[in-house]
Design a protein around this motif. Sequence first.
Motif, short mmCIF file in Angstrom:
data_model
loop_
_atom_site.label_atom_id
_atom_site.label_comp_id
_atom_site.label_asym_id
_atom_site.label_seq_id
_atom_site.Cartn_x
_atom_site.Cartn_y
_atom_site.Cartn_z
N LEU A 1 0.84 -1.21 0.00
CA LEU A 1 0.00 0.00 0.00
C LEU A 1 0.87 1.26 0.00
O LEU A 1 0.54 2.25 -0.66
N TRP A 2 1.97 1.20 0.73
CA TRP A 2 2.88 2.35 0.81
C TRP A 2 3.50 2.66 -0.55
O TRP A 2 3.64 3.83 -0.93
N VAL A 3 3.87 1.63 -1.29
CA VAL A 3 4.39 1.82 -2.64
C VAL A 3 3.34 2.47 -3.53
O VAL A 3 3.63 3.40 -4.30
N GLY A 4 2.09 2.00 -3.42
CA GLY A 4 1.01 2.59 -4.20
C GLY A 4 0.78 4.05 -3.87
O GLY A 4 0.57 4.89 -4.78
N TRP A 5 0.84 4.40 -2.58
CA TRP A 5 0.64 5.79 -2.16
C TRP A 5 1.75 6.69 -2.71
O TRP A 5 1.49 7.78 -3.23
N ASN A 6 2.98 6.25 -2.63
CA ASN A 6 4.08 7.06 -3.13
C ASN A 6 4.07 7.16 -4.65
O ASN A 6 4.48 8.19 -5.20
N ALA A 7 3.59 6.12 -5.31
CA ALA A 7 3.43 6.20 -6.76
C ALA A 7 2.38 7.26 -7.11
O ALA A 7 2.55 8.02 -8.09
N PHE A 8 1.32 7.33 -6.31
CA PHE A 8 0.31 8.37 -6.53
C PHE A 8 0.89 9.77 -6.32
O PHE A 8 0.59 10.69 -7.09
N ILE A 9 1.72 9.94 -5.29
CA ILE A 9 2.34 11.24 -5.04
C ILE A 9 3.20 11.66 -6.24
O ILE A 9 3.19 12.84 -6.66
N ILE A 10 3.95 10.70 -6.79
CA ILE A 10 4.76 11.01 -7.96
C ILE A 10 3.88 11.47 -9.12
O ILE A 10 4.16 12.47 -9.78
N GLU B 1 9.90 16.40 -4.29
CA GLU B 1 8.88 15.48 -3.78
C GLU B 1 8.90 14.15 -4.55
O GLU B 1 8.72 13.09 -3.96
N VAL B 2 9.14 14.23 -5.84
CA VAL B 2 9.21 13.01 -6.65
C VAL B 2 10.40 12.15 -6.22
O VAL B 2 10.28 10.92 -6.07
N VAL B 3 11.55 12.78 -6.01
CA VAL B 3 12.74 12.04 -5.58
C VAL B 3 12.50 11.42 -4.20
O VAL B 3 12.88 10.27 -3.94
N SER C 1 9.61 10.51 -2.87
CA SER C 1 8.70 9.37 -2.99
C SER C 1 9.37 8.19 -3.68
O SER C 1 9.12 7.03 -3.31
N ALA C 2 10.21 8.46 -4.66
CA ALA C 2 10.93 7.38 -5.33
C ALA C 2 11.87 6.67 -4.35
O ALA C 2 12.01 5.43 -4.39
N THR C 3 12.50 7.44 -3.46
CA THR C 3 13.35 6.84 -2.43
C THR C 3 12.54 5.96 -1.50
O THR C 3 12.97 4.85 -1.11
N GLN C 4 11.34 6.44 -1.12
CA GLN C 4 10.47 5.64 -0.27
C GLN C 4 10.08 4.33 -0.94
O GLN C 4 10.03 3.28 -0.30
N ILE C 5 9.82 4.37 -2.24
CA ILE C 5 9.45 3.16 -2.97
C ILE C 5 10.61 2.17 -2.99
O ILE C 5 10.43 0.97 -2.77
N PHE C 6 11.82 2.69 -3.23
CA PHE C 6 13.00 1.82 -3.27
C PHE C 6 13.21 1.14 -1.91
O PHE C 6 13.42 -0.08 -1.84
N LEU C 7 13.13 1.91 -0.84
CA LEU C 7 13.32 1.34 0.49
C LEU C 7 12.20 0.35 0.84
O LEU C 7 12.44 -0.68 1.48
#
Length: 203
Positions: A69-78, A144-146, A148-154
Amino acid sequence: SDRCFNTPAPSFALLQVAALERQIFDFLGYQWAPILANFLHIMAVILGIFGTIQYRSKYLMMYAVWLVLWVGWNAFIICFYLEVGRLSQDRDFIMTFNTSLHRSWWMENGPGCLVTPVLNSNLAPEDHHVITVSGCLLDYQYIEVVSSATQIFLALFGFVYACYVSKVFLEEEDSFDFIGGFDSYGYQAPQKTSHLQLQPLYT
């Protein structure tokens, strides 16, 4: 077999630090939707740490589900900050639950940004003011994109770790031999013995 996960993996520490950093800047920018999501993420990371320390595979599975779900949320932010599809930062104030016109904290405080207030502007709603931002080395959208992308990677790294550790825990639970218990290879039910010998009975 002996358990080899006595301490949480470094990924938990990285996830927690990244989430706290994100929470601080979202608080500064009054971004209420990310603040709520960050809080849930911090709780999930704590759950993952607890599951690792206490060898609870169920907690790690719940943590892995949250990471999806966290990956999905950060993808939405991007997508939101890149204005993919019909998303628009000028029209949609999703990040503040449409309660205010606040933008990302990085909009005015990004590296090299010069903020100039526009005096006597008729464009500003009540209790707000208009500003111009120039000279930024990196626009706030890309910061903000960077982030969120970092959050997705982690999160992806943490997801793989959580699945692997929970699998190890489940295998250990299945193969665990209780002390004084059953020998899985050569168990035979105990034979009852008696001091009396049975003699044939004739009538």
